[in-house]
Design a protein around this motif. Structure first.
Motif, PDB file in Angstrom:
ATOM      1  N   VAL A 168     -11.138 -11.395 -19.091  1.00  0.00           N
ATOM      2  CA  VAL A 168      -9.696 -11.522 -18.835  1.00  0.00           C
ATOM      3  C   VAL A 168      -9.221 -10.389 -17.933  1.00  0.00           C
ATOM      4  CG1 VAL A 168      -7.433 -11.388 -19.918  1.00  0.00           C
ATOM      5  CG2 VAL A 168      -9.213 -12.812 -20.926  1.00  0.00           C
ATOM      6  N   THR A 169      -9.605  -9.167 -18.267  1.00  0.00           N
ATOM      7  CA  THR A 169      -9.179  -8.046 -17.432  1.00  0.00           C
ATOM      8  C   THR A 169      -9.743  -8.194 -16.021  1.00  0.00           C
ATOM      9  OG1 THR A 169     -11.003  -6.811 -18.400  1.00  0.00           O
ATOM     10  CG2 THR A 169      -8.811  -6.376 -19.275  1.00  0.00           C
ATOM     11  N   GLY A 170     -10.957  -8.737 -15.943  1.00  0.00           N
ATOM     12  CA  GLY A 170     -11.539  -8.977 -14.619  1.00  0.00           C
ATOM     13  C   GLY A 170     -10.692  -9.942 -13.823  1.00  0.00           C
ATOM     14  N   ALA A 171     -10.300 -11.014 -14.482  1.00  0.00           N
ATOM     15  CA  ALA A 171      -9.470 -12.003 -13.797  1.00  0.00           C
ATOM     16  C   ALA A 171      -8.151 -11.370 -13.366  1.00  0.00           C
ATOM     17  CB  ALA A 171      -9.228 -13.191 -14.715  1.00  0.00           C
ATOM     18  N   ILE A 172      -7.575 -10.536 -14.224  1.00  0.00           N
ATOM     19  CA  ILE A 172      -6.305  -9.882 -13.883  1.00  0.00           C
ATOM     20  C   ILE A 172      -6.493  -8.952 -12.685  1.00  0.00           C
ATOM     21  CG2 ILE A 172      -4.622  -8.195 -14.720  1.00  0.00           C
ATOM     22  CD1 ILE A 172      -4.804  -9.495 -17.438  1.00  0.00           C
ATOM     23  N   TRP A 173      -7.598  -8.232 -12.711  1.00  0.00           N
ATOM     24  CA  TRP A 173      -7.879  -7.316 -11.601  1.00  0.00           C
ATOM     25  C   TRP A 173      -7.869  -8.076 -10.280  1.00  0.00           C
ATOM     26  CZ3 TRP A 173     -13.471  -5.037 -10.713  1.00  0.00           C
ATOM     27  CH2 TRP A 173     -13.489  -4.317  -9.520  1.00  0.00           C
ATOM     28  N   LYS A 174      -8.691  -9.138 -10.248  1.00  0.00           N
ATOM     29  CA  LYS A 174      -8.826  -9.846  -8.980  1.00  0.00           C
ATOM     30  C   LYS A 174      -7.509 -10.511  -8.582  1.00  0.00           C
ATOM     31  CE  LYS A 174     -13.007  -8.655  -8.338  1.00  0.00           C
ATOM     32  NZ  LYS A 174     -13.353  -7.708  -7.288  1.00  0.00           N
ATOM     33  N   CYS A 175      -6.806 -11.027  -9.587  1.00  0.00           N
ATOM     34  CA  CYS A 175      -5.546 -11.700  -9.269  1.00  0.00           C
ATOM     35  C   CYS A 175      -4.507 -10.706  -8.750  1.00  0.00           C
ATOM     36  CB  CYS A 175      -4.993 -12.406 -10.505  1.00  0.00           C
ATOM     37  SG  CYS A 175      -5.921 -13.894 -10.889  1.00  0.00           S
ATOM     38  N   ASN A 210     -19.789 -20.599  -0.997  1.00  0.00           N
ATOM     39  CA  ASN A 210     -19.484 -22.016  -0.762  1.00  0.00           C
ATOM     40  C   ASN A 210     -19.061 -22.737  -2.033  1.00  0.00           C
ATOM     41  OD1 ASN A 210     -22.032 -21.865  -1.769  1.00  0.00           O
ATOM     42  ND2 ASN A 210     -23.041 -22.495   0.138  1.00  0.00           N
ATOM     43  N   TYR A 211     -19.454 -22.157  -3.174  1.00  0.00           N
ATOM     44  CA  TYR A 211     -18.979 -22.724  -4.428  1.00  0.00           C
ATOM     45  C   TYR A 211     -17.489 -22.469  -4.596  1.00  0.00           C
ATOM     46  CZ  TYR A 211     -22.802 -24.631  -7.078  1.00  0.00           C
ATOM     47  OH  TYR A 211     -23.780 -25.455  -7.545  1.00  0.00           O
ATOM     48  N   ARG A 212     -17.099 -21.247  -4.236  1.00  0.00           N
ATOM     49  CA  ARG A 212     -15.691 -20.912  -4.409  1.00  0.00           C
ATOM     50  C   ARG A 212     -14.839 -21.835  -3.557  1.00  0.00           C
ATOM     51  NH1 ARG A 212     -17.865 -15.474  -4.736  1.00  0.00           N
ATOM     52  NH2 ARG A 212     -17.451 -15.031  -2.554  1.00  0.00           N
ATOM     53  N   ALA A 213     -15.331 -22.112  -2.362  1.00  0.00           N
ATOM     54  CA  ALA A 213     -14.596 -23.029  -1.501  1.00  0.00           C
ATOM     55  C   ALA A 213     -14.522 -24.403  -2.153  1.00  0.00           C
ATOM     56  CB  ALA A 213     -15.288 -23.113  -0.146  1.00  0.00           C
ATOM     57  N   ALA A 214     -15.663 -24.839  -2.672  1.00  0.00           N
ATOM     58  CA  ALA A 214     -15.692 -26.164  -3.283  1.00  0.00           C
ATOM     59  C   ALA A 214     -14.801 -26.203  -4.520  1.00  0.00           C
ATOM     60  CB  ALA A 214     -17.118 -26.527  -3.655  1.00  0.00           C
ATOM     61  N   ILE A 215     -14.814 -25.132  -5.278  1.00  0.00           N
ATOM     62  CA  ILE A 215     -13.995 -25.082  -6.495  1.00  0.00           C
ATOM     63  C   ILE A 215     -12.516 -25.222  -6.134  1.00  0.00           C
ATOM     64  CG2 ILE A 215     -13.156 -23.476  -8.263  1.00  0.00           C
ATOM     65  CD1 ILE A 215     -16.087 -22.567  -8.580  1.00  0.00           C
ATOM     66  N   LYS A 216     -12.162 -24.542  -5.037  1.00  0.00           N
ATOM     67  CA  LYS A 216     -10.780 -24.639  -4.561  1.00  0.00           C
ATOM     68  C   LYS A 216     -10.493 -26.087  -4.154  1.00  0.00           C
ATOM     69  CE  LYS A 216      -9.939 -22.269  -0.915  1.00  0.00           C
ATOM     70  NZ  LYS A 216     -10.120 -21.061  -0.103  1.00  0.00           N
ATOM     71  N   TYR A 224     -12.117 -14.894 -12.413  1.00  0.00           N
ATOM     72  CA  TYR A 224     -12.514 -13.578 -11.886  1.00  0.00           C
ATOM     73  C   TYR A 224     -13.389 -13.738 -10.651  1.00  0.00           C
ATOM     74  CZ  TYR A 224     -15.431  -9.317 -11.813  1.00  0.00           C
ATOM     75  OH  TYR A 224     -16.126  -8.214 -11.438  1.00  0.00           O
ATOM     76  N   GLN A 225     -14.371 -14.662 -10.764  1.00  0.00           N
ATOM     77  CA  GLN A 225     -15.281 -14.857  -9.628  1.00  0.00           C
ATOM     78  C   GLN A 225     -14.542 -15.445  -8.434  1.00  0.00           C
ATOM     79  OE1 GLN A 225     -18.513 -14.135  -9.520  1.00  0.00           O
ATOM     80  NE2 GLN A 225     -19.467 -14.398 -11.524  1.00  0.00           N
ATOM     81  N   CYS A 226     -13.677 -16.406  -8.729  1.00  0.00           N
ATOM     82  CA  CYS A 226     -13.059 -17.154  -7.627  1.00  0.00           C
ATOM     83  C   CYS A 226     -11.900 -16.402  -6.995  1.00  0.00           C
ATOM     84  CB  CYS A 226     -12.564 -18.502  -8.135  1.00  0.00           C
ATOM     85  SG  CYS A 226     -13.888 -19.556  -8.673  1.00  0.00           S
TER      86      CYS A 226
END
Lengths: 212, 1045
Positions: free
Chosen positions: B736-743, B665-671, B699-701
């Motif tokens: 950073v690599t985590g964020a790239i992975w998820k993206c 629900n945080y991710r939703a709120a962050i969006k 990465y989390q979002c």
């Protein structure tokens, strides 16, 4: 005092005293005359608060208890040393007391702590001021020992030029490093709570406010 | 009497039926006293002696009936007294071995008759009648015994006045008598205990050593010889064998005095006594006690040998000067040893100690310390400054204890310095324990740094000072290096934490500020954090968050940020409403109209918000707190703070967001709060930490597709790609690599990354990186490999080799990602060649044995394209020894993903006829059939595919029917997944080649379902469904035909 004179006094005080608005100055002047009571103005007789009346205010309104410090605060207010606080001294004094900048307050506090007025706070003066700051412990042979130690601690902390006494420069530097040391040797400024109460009480009249 | 018996007498440990009295000198003394009392009773109180007991005292006696003379009627084994009570019952009745006695008179007489067996009889009586008073006077009198003196008398008087008959009066008198006896016994036992010096191996050894020095031939010596019976000394200083040590025996000594035979002496804890002597043959000792117990060896020997006694007194004079010279240098050394010793002895039960004290005080009156003593001790006093005060303080007691020693011992001791010291220490042992403690501590802590003592002093002023002194002490304390553990722990150890926390509860703003400034620093120490929580510091700080003074709020929040690093603390913060208050701190700027207040207690609003965010960051590591922050409306506030440009502010804010983004629900709120935009913006910041937290938050979002798109739309991919080039900061690189992975889960993003040449950079990061980075890098490559172009890029920049090399790792997350990436690469026949060349398939295959189901499944999925694209795949698969069996056995797994992936592998393996034959032999058919009853569409699909493939061998079609796989398969057709439909239709088509299967299908309503499938746009599905229907129909026709022909 007639209205015109009052107006003039208010104006000049407002002009010279940056921390108060005209309204506030007016309130303070009113308060002063309320405190002094109805004394008919005569030539040659100074109207003002004497030492006891002032100490009473400090005690009742600002919760100060230390006789010596209160005495010193009185001297701090009484710029002309006539043993009596005039309305001008009252407003100026309170301006620092309540609203002073750090610099003003430092100067004021240093004057309060410099008991003999030699521009230094000596060990003896410190000892004198801290005399009652420790609870007497029955186990200790010499109760003064703790006070002496406390003086040493203070000197170590504040005496930057290591001359065994505090100059204003020492004091200023120490206070700038740690603001808590402003009132290092005893409370000589109002505590925030009583200050708030005092201001709320004195500056409240809404009718007066609309006039300004 | 009752009290004395229960408290003083030493009963043996319970557990073996009736308790018995231990054979100790003390008990003996008590019993003797009782005997004396009873014996004299008949003379002193003739009237009371006739009083008949409420209940008889009854015990087993050893008395012979024949011993009873006049006044008794003796007949065989019974004896009756002629004295009878009102009802004519005899007052003494003996029926061997039981004896019952009902009056003091009879008791007295019995003891008289018993003569030298008195002691035994009395003891037996006491043992059998644990509460004699109750038996004699009745239960209500027993209660009196428990009361103290004054109330006793009054209650007795009460009773006397109430029932004024003579019997009661007698009863009262007896009660008083018994009470007196009781007191007497207690006093007596005290004396006894005080006289009893418990010997220990050390003292015994000293005595013997000393005596040895003065023994030998010649007139002047005190003894001819003295020696131990055993040369072996146990580690505890005893020489007695262990089974005797249990009885308190320390050693046995053979002493030859000038004027007597050799004495064999036992030294035990209770004292020294003569034993049965050495039995001649084997040198065994008869351990039985043969004589009285003496206080110590010297006393015993004085008693036994006149010459010893005489020479001792001579020696005394001779050696009395010696100590004067020796003492100065010896004294301090002894001191240490003795204090140690006394601390041991003083640990013995306090009760015992008290008794000793009492006993001594009584003795003082009678025994006068000799002059000699005074001088030696006083000279010692003057020398020893350390002890001076203590000796003075306890001077009185010292005298008492001195006098408690028997003269014999004292005489010997007078000659020896050591002994003097020992006595002194004896005296201090009971009382000085408390005073000793700080001394000990100081000694033990002598190596502590000077800060410790200074801090201790400051804490003292904190405790005992008014506001002014407190502020000075606080400011001074702040000057210590509070980051140093010594100082942190010193503050705690001298009780500073309590004071500091107490100060927070006062009204003094300055004290609170000073205290928090210190707490803030020392709470970096994990131990201190726990101590603060234990002392209840958190609720106080949470309350301060409401303070009108901003600097106080700030300090409190910062301290909470430090303390709330562990779960319990975070919970406390939440439970006391801290989260709401901290969130409220974030709400700065609203009151910007506030007048500029005096500078002393005020800081900027921004600072308050920063501290609030800092505390929330710490708190947000607990799930419940994340929820609380959200509920308190923290997200919009954090979003607003994110728009500022202060790095100090941004780091905790982003940190909190990143922490919380683990929740859906945080991710939703962050969006919703458009936070991504700002996160992306801050990726361009100069601050590495901020970059790291932003990347981490992304990465989390970025699990969410929309968020991934947002990152791209706000131009976040380019900074991410460029941050890859800076590999020094590993934490940031991992984020950073985590964020790239998820993206890169989104195809558009992958295209962008390719544009930014991120894929090449990622391949470069496949070596020499920590696992956290590798997991993300490989994960990102795995996503990129889904596209042909990227696979080519990876092959071209030599990414396959490092990927295959990573297959031997142990990190679960890494293996899952690596297998995925390798599997994706294997889709390119060219890449597959490289993988095969590097033995990658074997490595993947061995990962099927990995304990983690995720790894197993991922490896199995990766194997599918390998088998598909490998040249000569059948041969390759067969080359793995035991490989096929391993795969088939994986069908026994519980994990649906593993099962689905293994089915997929088997489908590919079964393409090779030979391998199909092998896995059939390994029993693949029953295993697959068993899996048929599943609702998981993924598994259904792959299972159906496998089944259709496996039907190609031998009589497997029939076997599937026999193992009841057909009916469940028909139900798959009701699934919503077309892939399942297709695979199932194909499987059913294969199975329908067998007539029995056709019948089963028909019975389960397959025809209607299949007819619908025929209408599907999917051609393969159409074809398979039609084929299956035709098989069923053909069978029906054949049956009809058979019926009519």
């Amino acid at each position: 005092m007639n209205r015109k004179k009052l107006q003039k006094l208010t104006d000049s005080l407002t002009k010279n005293c940056k921390h108060f608005s005209k309204f506030e100055v007016k309130c303070l002047i009113n308060l002063f005359y309320n405190l002094v009571g109805e004394v008919t103005e005569r030539q040659g007789v100074i109207i003002g608060l004497d030492r006891n009346a002032f100490r009473n205010i400090l005690h009742m309104t600002f919760g100060m208890t230390d006789d010596m410090i209160m005495d010193r605060v009185f001297r701090g207010f009484d710029k002309d040393n006539d043993g009596c606080i005039s309305v001008i001294e009252w407003v100026y004094g309170l301006s620092v007391f309540l609203r002073g900048t750090l610099e003003e307050k430092m100067k004021y506090c240093f004057e309060v702590f410099d008991l003999n007025g030699d521009s230094f706070i000596s060990k003896e003066e410190m000892f004198h001021m801290l005399k009652n700051s420790l609870l007497k412990q029955p186990s200790e042979e010499d109760p003064d020992e703790g006070i002496k130690d406390l003086v040493e601690i203070t000197l170590k902390k504040m005496d930057h030029d290591h001359d065994g006494k505090l100059s204003f420069a020492d004091y200023e530097q120490a206070v700038r490093e740690e603001t808590l040391l402003l009132e290092a040797f005893g409370p000589c400024l109002p505590d925030p709570k009583s200050q708030k109460e005092f201001e709320a009480q004195v500056f409240k009249d809404p009718n007066e406010f609309s006039e300004v | 009497m009752g009290v004395a018996l229960t408290r003083s007498a030493q009963w043996t440990a319970a557990g073996h039926g009736a308790k018995t009295l231990e054979v100790t000198p003390l008990n003996e003394a008590i019993v003797k006293e009782i005997i004396m009392f009873v014996e004299s009773f008949i003379y002193k109180y003739p009237q009371e002696a006739n009083y008949v007991f409420v209940e008889p005292l009854e015990w087993k006696t050893n008395l012979d009936p024949s011993a009873f003379g006049s006044g008794y009627a003796v007949s065989g084994t019974t004896v009756k007294s002629e004295e009878v009570d009102k009802n004519g019952e005899p007052l003494l009745y003996l029926s061997v071995p039981q004896i019952k006695i009902r009056s003091f008179g009879q008791l007295s007489r019995m003891l008289y008759i018993a003569k030298n067996m008195k002691l035994k009889e009395a003891q037996a009586c006491i043992e059998a009648n644990r509460n004699p008073v109750a038996k004699i006077l009745g239960l209500d009198y027993n209660i009196i015994n428990e009361k103290n003196g004054s109330s006793l008398v009054s209650s007795i008087l009460d009773k006397i006045t109430k029932d004024n008959d003579s019997e009661n009066e007698i009863k009262m008198k007896i009660a008083l008598q018994l009470k007196q006896l009781d007191l007497h016994l207690l006093n007596h036992s005290l004396k006894h205990i005080s006289l009893e010096i418990r010997l220990n191996p050390g003292t015994v050894k000293n005595d013997i050593e000393l005596l040895k020095q003065f023994s030998g031939k010649g007139e002047q010596t005190v003894l001819e010889s003295i020696e131990y019976t055993s040369d072996y000394e146990f580690s505890n200083g005893c020489r007695a064998p262990p089974w005797r040590q249990i009885k308190g025996e320390i050693c046995y000594v053979l002493v030859k005095p000038h004027d007597a035979e050799t004495l064999c002496v036992t030294c035990s804890k209770e004292g020294v006594f003569l034993n049965g002597g050495k039995t001649d043959d084997e040198g065994q000792i008869n351990y039985e006690r043969k004589g009285e117990i003496y206080k110590d060896l010297v006393t015993l020997l004085k008693e036994k040998s006149a010459i010893f006694s005489e020479n001792m007194s001579k020696q005394e004079i001779k050696f009395s000067e010696q100590p004067q010279k020796d003492q100065p240098n010896e004294a301090p050394k002894e001191e240490v040893a003795i204090t140690h010793k006394t601390s041991i002895t003083s640990r013995k039960s306090t009760q015992e100690k008290n008794r000793i004290n009492l006993g001594r005080s009584q003795l003082t009156k009678r025994l006068e310390p000799s002059l000699n003593w005074r001088t030696s001790v006083s000279s010692k006093e003057s020398r020893n400054t350390l002890r001076d005060t203590q000796v003075e303080k306890h001077g009185g007691r010292l005298e008492k204890s001195r006098s408690s020693l028997s003269p014999g011992r004292a005489q010997l001791i007078r000659k020896s310095v050591e002994k003097i010291e020992e006595i002194v220490s004896d005296s201090s042992s009971e009382s000085e324990e408390d005073e000793e403690q700080p001394d000990h501590r100081q000694e033990a802590n002598a190596d502590l740094p000077s800060e410790y003592w200074q801090i201790q002093k400051l804490v003292k002023y904190l405790k005992g000072g008014n506001q002014t002194a407190t502020v000075i002490a606080l400011c001074s304390m702040k000057d210590f290096n509070l980051a140093q553990e010594t100082c942190q722990l010193a503050i705690r150890d001298v009780g500073g934490l309590e004071v500091l926390i107490n100060l927070l509860e006062t009204d003094e703003v300055k004290c609170k500020i000073g205290s928090l400034k210190i707490l803030k620093e020392i709470s970096h120490n994990p131990q201190i954090r726990r101590n603060i929580v234990d002392l209840g510091g958190l609720p106080v700080m949470v309350n301060i968050l409401d303070s009108p003074h901003k600097s106080l709020k700030c300090l409190a929040a910062e301290t909470i940020a430090n303390v709330a690093k562990f779960r319990r603390a975070r919970r406390v913060v939440r439970r006391h409403g801290g989260i709401t208050k901290l969130v409220a701190l974030l709400d700065c700027g609203k009151h910007s109209a506030e007048p500029a207040q005096s500078s002393l207690y005020e800081t900027r609003d921004v600072e308050v918000a920063r501290c609030g965010a800092l505390a929330l960051w710490s708190c947000s590591k607990s799930y419940a707190n994340k929820e609380a922050i959200r509920k308190a409306g923290g997200i919009p506030l954090l979003a607003r703070l994110l728009k500022t440009s202060h790095e100090n502010m941004l780091i905790p804010v982003v940190g909190t967001l990143q922490e919380c983004a683990s929740e859906e629900n945080y991710r939703a709120a962050i969006k919703a709060e458009r936070i991504i935009e700002n996160l992306v913006k801050n990726l361009n910041s100069e601050n590495e930490q901020l970059q790291e937290h932003c990347a981490m938050a992304i990465y989390q979002c970025a699990e969410d597709e929309e968020t991934r798109d947002l990152v791209r739309l706000h131009g976040g991919l380019k900074p991410l790609a460029s941050l890859l080039n800076n590999t020094d900061n590993k934490e940031r690189l991992a984020a950073v690599t985590g964020a790239i992975w998820k993206c890169s889960i989104s195809k558009e993003n992958v295209t962008k990354f390719r544009e930014y040449k991120a894929i090449e950079t990622l391949v470069g990061l496949l070596t020499d990186q920590p696992e956290e980075v590798l997991v993300n890098v490989v994960g990102a490559l795995g996503e990129c490999c889904q596209e042909h172009e990227n696979r080519v890029i990876i092959r071209k920049c030599g990414g396959i080799q490092p990927l295959v090399n990573l297959l031997v790792g142990i990190n679960q997350a890494l293996l899952v990602n690596v297998t995925k990436a390798v599997g994706a690469c294997a889709r390119e026949p060219e890449s597959m060649m490289i993988i095969d060349h590097l033995d990658g398939v074997r490595l993947l295959w061995s990962l099927l044995k990995n304990p983690h189901p995720d790894v197993k499944a991922s490896a199995a999925w990766a194997l599918c394209p390998c088998i598909q694209n490998a040249k000569d795949a059948g041969e390759m698969v067969r080359s793995f020894v035991g490989g096929l069996e391993l795969v088939v056995n994986l069908l026994k797994s519980d994990n649906k993903e593993v099962l689905a992936s293994v089915c997929a592998v088997i489908t590919n393996i079964a393409k090779d006829q030979e391998n199909l034959a092998v896995i059939t032999d390994h029993g693949v058919v029953p295993l697959l059939s068993k899996l048929a009853n599943t609702n998981n569409d993924k598994l259904r699909r792959h299972l159906a595919e496998t089944i259709s493939r496996c039907c190609m061998w031998g009589r497997n079609r029939v076997a599937f029917g026999e193992h009841k796989a057909v009916a469940p398969l028909v139900r798959y057709l009701k699934s919503n997944d077309t892939n399942v439909h297709r695979a199932t239709a194909q499987a059913l088509y294969q199975l329908s080649e067998d007539a029995d299967n056709c019948i089963t299908m028909h019975e389960n309503g397959a025809v209607k379902l299949l007819l619908d499938m025929v209408g599907s746009p999917d051609e393969e599905l159409q074809e398979a469904a039609a084929g299956c229907i035709s098989n069923i129909r053909r069978l029906a026709l054949a049956i009809e035909k058979a019926r009519y022909s």
